[in-house]
Design a protein around this motif. Structure first.
Motif, PDB file in Angstrom:
ATOM      1  N   GLU A 274       0.795  -1.271   0.129  1.00  0.00           N
ATOM      2  CA  GLU A 274       0.024  -0.075  -0.096  1.00  0.00           C
ATOM      3  C   GLU A 274       0.782   1.322   0.068  1.00  0.00           C
ATOM      4  O   GLU A 274       0.878   2.153  -0.798  1.00  0.00           O
ATOM      5  CB  GLU A 274      -1.110   0.047   1.099  1.00  0.00           C
ATOM      6  CG  GLU A 274      -1.791   1.100   1.185  1.00  0.00           C
ATOM      7  CD  GLU A 274      -2.786   1.100   2.512  1.00  0.00           C
ATOM      8  OE1 GLU A 274      -2.583   1.912   3.451  1.00  0.00           O
ATOM      9  OE2 GLU A 274      -3.610   0.272   2.641  1.00  0.00           O
ATOM     10  N   ASP A 275       1.730   1.377   0.923  1.00  0.00           N
ATOM     11  CA  ASP A 275       2.690   2.535   1.144  1.00  0.00           C
ATOM     12  C   ASP A 275       3.526   2.821  -0.348  1.00  0.00           C
ATOM     13  O   ASP A 275       3.542   3.770  -0.888  1.00  0.00           O
ATOM     14  CB  ASP A 275       3.324   2.727   2.288  1.00  0.00           C
ATOM     15  CG  ASP A 275       2.338   2.805   3.450  1.00  0.00           C
ATOM     16  OD1 ASP A 275       1.496   3.555   3.468  1.00  0.00           O
ATOM     17  OD2 ASP A 275       2.770   2.463   4.852  1.00  0.00           O
ATOM     18  N   PRO A 276       4.296   1.611  -0.652  1.00  0.00           N
ATOM     19  CA  PRO A 276       4.989   1.791  -1.688  1.00  0.00           C
ATOM     20  C   PRO A 276       4.401   2.405  -3.004  1.00  0.00           C
ATOM     21  O   PRO A 276       4.758   3.051  -3.964  1.00  0.00           O
ATOM     22  CB  PRO A 276       5.607   0.350  -2.024  1.00  0.00           C
ATOM     23  CG  PRO A 276       5.568  -0.143  -0.705  1.00  0.00           C
ATOM     24  CD  PRO A 276       4.328   0.328  -0.008  1.00  0.00           C
ATOM     25  N   ALA A 277       3.147   1.614  -3.039  1.00  0.00           N
ATOM     26  CA  ALA A 277       2.267   2.102  -4.186  1.00  0.00           C
ATOM     27  C   ALA A 277       1.785   3.446  -4.435  1.00  0.00           C
ATOM     28  O   ALA A 277       1.901   4.338  -5.265  1.00  0.00           O
ATOM     29  CB  ALA A 277       1.040   1.155  -4.518  1.00  0.00           C
ATOM     30  N   ILE A 278       1.389   3.949  -3.009  1.00  0.00           N
ATOM     31  CA  ILE A 278       1.128   5.442  -2.915  1.00  0.00           C
ATOM     32  C   ILE A 278       2.157   6.183  -3.255  1.00  0.00           C
ATOM     33  O   ILE A 278       2.094   7.220  -3.875  1.00  0.00           O
ATOM     34  CB  ILE A 278       0.433   5.715  -1.529  1.00  0.00           C
ATOM     35  CG1 ILE A 278      -0.910   4.944  -1.408  1.00  0.00           C
ATOM     36  CG2 ILE A 278       0.444   7.272  -1.277  1.00  0.00           C
ATOM     37  CD1 ILE A 278      -1.236   4.983  -0.063  1.00  0.00           C
ATOM     38  N   GLU A 279       3.349   5.891  -2.760  1.00  0.00           N
ATOM     39  CA  GLU A 279       4.437   6.591  -2.966  1.00  0.00           C
ATOM     40  C   GLU A 279       4.904   6.957  -4.378  1.00  0.00           C
ATOM     41  O   GLU A 279       5.197   8.089  -4.992  1.00  0.00           O
ATOM     42  CB  GLU A 279       5.851   6.342  -2.153  1.00  0.00           C
ATOM     43  CG  GLU A 279       5.553   6.357  -0.762  1.00  0.00           C
ATOM     44  CD  GLU A 279       6.797   5.678   0.268  1.00  0.00           C
ATOM     45  OE1 GLU A 279       7.594   5.096  -0.541  1.00  0.00           O
ATOM     46  OE2 GLU A 279       6.468   5.339   1.113  1.00  0.00           O
ATOM     47  N   VAL A 280       4.967   5.601  -5.059  1.00  0.00           N
ATOM     48  CA  VAL A 280       5.509   5.710  -6.617  1.00  0.00           C
ATOM     49  C   VAL A 280       4.346   6.618  -7.357  1.00  0.00           C
ATOM     50  O   VAL A 280       4.700   7.078  -8.323  1.00  0.00           O
ATOM     51  CB  VAL A 280       5.811   4.354  -7.216  1.00  0.00           C
ATOM     52  CG1 VAL A 280       6.830   3.781  -6.427  1.00  0.00           C
ATOM     53  CG2 VAL A 280       4.520   3.314  -7.029  1.00  0.00           C
ATOM     54  N   ALA A 281       2.992   6.373  -7.040  1.00  0.00           N
ATOM     55  CA  ALA A 281       1.879   7.053  -7.802  1.00  0.00           C
ATOM     56  C   ALA A 281       1.959   8.544  -7.632  1.00  0.00           C
ATOM     57  O   ALA A 281       1.968   9.301  -8.488  1.00  0.00           O
ATOM     58  CB  ALA A 281       0.508   6.368  -7.336  1.00  0.00           C
ATOM     59  N   GLN A 282       2.334   9.055  -6.422  1.00  0.00           N
ATOM     60  CA  GLN A 282       2.526  10.514  -6.010  1.00  0.00           C
ATOM     61  C   GLN A 282       3.501  11.047  -6.785  1.00  0.00           C
ATOM     62  O   GLN A 282       3.640  12.102  -7.478  1.00  0.00           O
ATOM     63  CB  GLN A 282       2.635  10.719  -4.681  1.00  0.00           C
ATOM     64  CG  GLN A 282       1.144  10.431  -3.781  1.00  0.00           C
ATOM     65  CD  GLN A 282       1.122  10.679  -2.479  1.00  0.00           C
ATOM     66  OE1 GLN A 282       2.226  10.466  -1.777  1.00  0.00           O
ATOM     67  NE2 GLN A 282       0.022  11.201  -1.904  1.00  0.00           N
ATOM     68  N   ARG A 283       4.811  10.059  -6.905  1.00  0.00           N
ATOM     69  CA  ARG A 283       6.046  10.654  -7.762  1.00  0.00           C
ATOM     70  C   ARG A 283       5.616  10.760  -9.207  1.00  0.00           C
ATOM     71  O   ARG A 283       6.257  11.835  -9.761  1.00  0.00           O
ATOM     72  CB  ARG A 283       7.221  10.009  -7.196  1.00  0.00           C
ATOM     73  CG  ARG A 283       7.934   9.756  -6.024  1.00  0.00           C
ATOM     74  CD  ARG A 283       9.356   9.198  -6.041  1.00  0.00           C
ATOM     75  NE  ARG A 283       9.216   7.919  -6.142  1.00  0.00           N
ATOM     76  CZ  ARG A 283       9.360   7.024  -5.374  1.00  0.00           C
ATOM     77  NH1 ARG A 283       9.051   7.469  -4.113  1.00  0.00           N
ATOM     78  NH2 ARG A 283       9.483   5.855  -5.586  1.00  0.00           N
ATOM     79  N   ALA A 284       4.701   9.961  -9.698  1.00  0.00           N
ATOM     80  CA  ALA A 284       4.250   9.945 -10.915  1.00  0.00           C
ATOM     81  C   ALA A 284       3.232  11.152 -11.275  1.00  0.00           C
ATOM     82  O   ALA A 284       3.057  11.185 -12.551  1.00  0.00           O
ATOM     83  CB  ALA A 284       3.940   8.808 -11.460  1.00  0.00           C
ATOM     84  N   GLY A 285       2.805  11.732 -10.140  1.00  0.00           N
ATOM     85  CA  GLY A 285       1.938  12.961 -10.309  1.00  0.00           C
ATOM     86  C   GLY A 285       0.515  12.782  -9.715  1.00  0.00           C
ATOM     87  O   GLY A 285      -0.295  13.822 -10.084  1.00  0.00           O
ATOM     88  N   ALA A 286       0.241  11.685  -9.047  1.00  0.00           N
ATOM     89  CA  ALA A 286      -1.087  11.580  -8.493  1.00  0.00           C
ATOM     90  C   ALA A 286      -1.003  12.555  -7.034  1.00  0.00           C
ATOM     91  O   ALA A 286       0.010  12.645  -6.512  1.00  0.00           O
ATOM     92  CB  ALA A 286      -1.390   9.931  -7.892  1.00  0.00           C
ATOM     93  N   THR A 287      -2.075  13.269  -6.921  1.00  0.00           N
ATOM     94  CA  THR A 287      -2.143  14.097  -5.759  1.00  0.00           C
ATOM     95  C   THR A 287      -3.130  13.613  -4.493  1.00  0.00           C
ATOM     96  O   THR A 287      -2.727  13.970  -3.760  1.00  0.00           O
ATOM     97  CB  THR A 287      -2.693  15.550  -6.140  1.00  0.00           C
ATOM     98  OG1 THR A 287      -4.029  15.147  -7.007  1.00  0.00           O
ATOM     99  CG2 THR A 287      -1.824  16.261  -7.422  1.00  0.00           C
TER     100      THR A 287
END
Length: 116
Positions: free
Chosen positions: A15-28
């Motif tokens: 969960e946390d790694p997925a959120i981190e990579v998604a946010q780095r790719a532009g998810a807010t």
């Protein structure tokens, strides 16, 4: 602006790694749900008790232009060789209401940075 829903279904430890990579790719923003799933394989049993694995379901509403970069980033943590540890997909959004106007500003800022 067009929007897309990116959905991730993965074990809680991702969960946390997925959120981190998604946010780095532009998810807010991310909505986190808890779920249980049954995969294509037989359920595991322990002394006759069925075990169903818990899953985290992450939902992100992003600008359509961000969906592919986010999915590519998620692929890096969800797929390990021949083993899949989760699934991610996107669904186009036809109509949308209730989005925070500050999110639109963040999308526009991200686009300006990408185009310079």
């Amino acid at each position: 602006m067009k929007f897309t829903a990116v959905v991730v279904i993965a074990p809680p430890e991702l969960e946390d790694p997925a959120i981190e990579v998604a946010q780095r790719a532009g998810a807010t923003g991310v909505t986190i749900l808890e779920g249980k799933g049954i995969g294509g394989q037989q359920k595991k049993t322990f002394f006759g008790l069925t075990f169903e694995g818990s899953q985290s379901v992450l939902l992100m509403v992003v600008g359509t232009h961000l969906a592919t970069p986010i999915l590519k980033a998620l692929h890096e943590i969800l797929v390990d060789g021949d083993n899949s540890r989760g699934i991610a997909f996107n669904v186009p959004i036809e109509h949308l209401t209730g989005i925070d106007p500050r999110q639109l500003v963040k999308f526009e800022e991200y686009m300006r940075r990408e185009n310079t």
